[in-house]
Design a protein around this motif. Structure first.
Motif, PDB file in Angstrom:
ATOM      1  N   HIS A 156       0.811  -1.217   0.000  1.00 54.59           N
ATOM      2  CA  HIS A 156       0.000   0.000   0.000  1.00 54.59           C
ATOM      3  C   HIS A 156       0.851   1.276   0.000  1.00 54.59           C
ATOM      4  O   HIS A 156       0.301   2.376  -0.003  1.00 54.59           O
ATOM      5  N   TYR A 157       2.184   1.133   0.058  1.00 48.69           N
ATOM      6  CA  TYR A 157       3.067   2.284  -0.044  1.00 48.69           C
ATOM      7  C   TYR A 157       3.258   2.645  -1.509  1.00 48.69           C
ATOM      8  O   TYR A 157       3.390   1.769  -2.361  1.00 48.69           O
ATOM      9  N   SER A 158       3.311   3.929  -1.816  1.00 47.95           N
ATOM     10  CA  SER A 158       3.526   4.355  -3.194  1.00 47.95           C
ATOM     11  C   SER A 158       5.000   4.171  -3.559  1.00 47.95           C
ATOM     12  O   SER A 158       5.873   4.046  -2.697  1.00 47.95           O
ATOM     13  N   LYS A 163      11.010   5.015  -2.487  1.00 54.90           N
ATOM     14  CA  LYS A 163      12.281   5.614  -2.905  1.00 54.90           C
ATOM     15  C   LYS A 163      12.793   6.631  -1.901  1.00 54.90           C
ATOM     16  O   LYS A 163      13.991   6.780  -1.703  1.00 54.90           O
ATOM     17  N   GLU A 164      11.870   7.368  -1.244  1.00 46.66           N
ATOM     18  CA  GLU A 164      12.270   8.401  -0.284  1.00 46.66           C
ATOM     19  C   GLU A 164      12.586   7.852   1.095  1.00 46.66           C
ATOM     20  O   GLU A 164      13.081   8.578   1.943  1.00 46.66           O
TER      21      GLU A 164
END
Length: 178
Positions: A156-158, A163-164
């Protein structure tokens, strides 16, 4: 009695509607929390012989989480009252038949010794998902905080959040995973 005192007394004895999200919550720990609201133990006017409890709406009961091997090892007993009418049902079987029953039985058992628990249970409204009738949701004025925070699933993480996210280590380019 003045009008202000009448309103204050009415507000003290009024039944409040609460909503509780049971997603990823332990039903046995949740039952101790819900019992306080159903019996009115959170109110300053509480007395064991005083019926001052509130209504509680439980949503997402099909997504409860039992600790350890409880799904396979916990057994629920039922007797029809007839000879040979005793049955023992595993928790996962009971939950697959009726997703509201495990939390209902946990709350009922947590009120052991309460002489009015059959009537108190009538104020507990359990739903397997978030689909609650509109006439019930109109009454809700409070939300009961869950015991444990619900973690966010990795899928559910974009892509940008992944990346961040800070890295602990950068692997060398010739590193081989085994």
């Amino acid at each position: 009695m003045s009008a202000l005192k009448r309103v204050q007394q009415w507000a003290t004895f009024a039944r409040i509607w609460h909503v509780y999200d049971a997603k990823w919550q332990n039903p046995f720990q949740s039952s101790l929390l819900l019992k306080k609201y159903l019996m009115g133990m959170h109110k300053p006017i509480y007395h064991p012989m005083n019926d001052c409890g509130d209504h509680v709406i439980v949503i997402n009961s099909k997504e409860i989480a039992l600790p350890g091997d409880e799904w396979k090892k916990r057994v629920y007993f039922h007797h029809t009252g007839y000879p040979g009418g005793a049955t023992w049902t595993l928790a996962w079987e009971l939950h697959s038949k009726d997703p509201t029953m495990v939390i209902k039985k946990a709350v009922y058992n947590s009120m052991d010794g309460n002489l009015q628990r059959r009537y108190t249970m009538q104020r507990l409204h359990i739903f397997p998902d978030e689909n609650v009738p509109e006439e019930l949701m109109k009454n809700v004025s409070n939300q009961i905080r869950g015991i444990k925070p619900v973690p966010k699933r990795l899928d559910h993480y974009s892509e940008q959040e992944v990346k961040e996210f800070p890295k602990i280590i950068d692997y060398p380019k010739d590193y081989v995973l085994r």
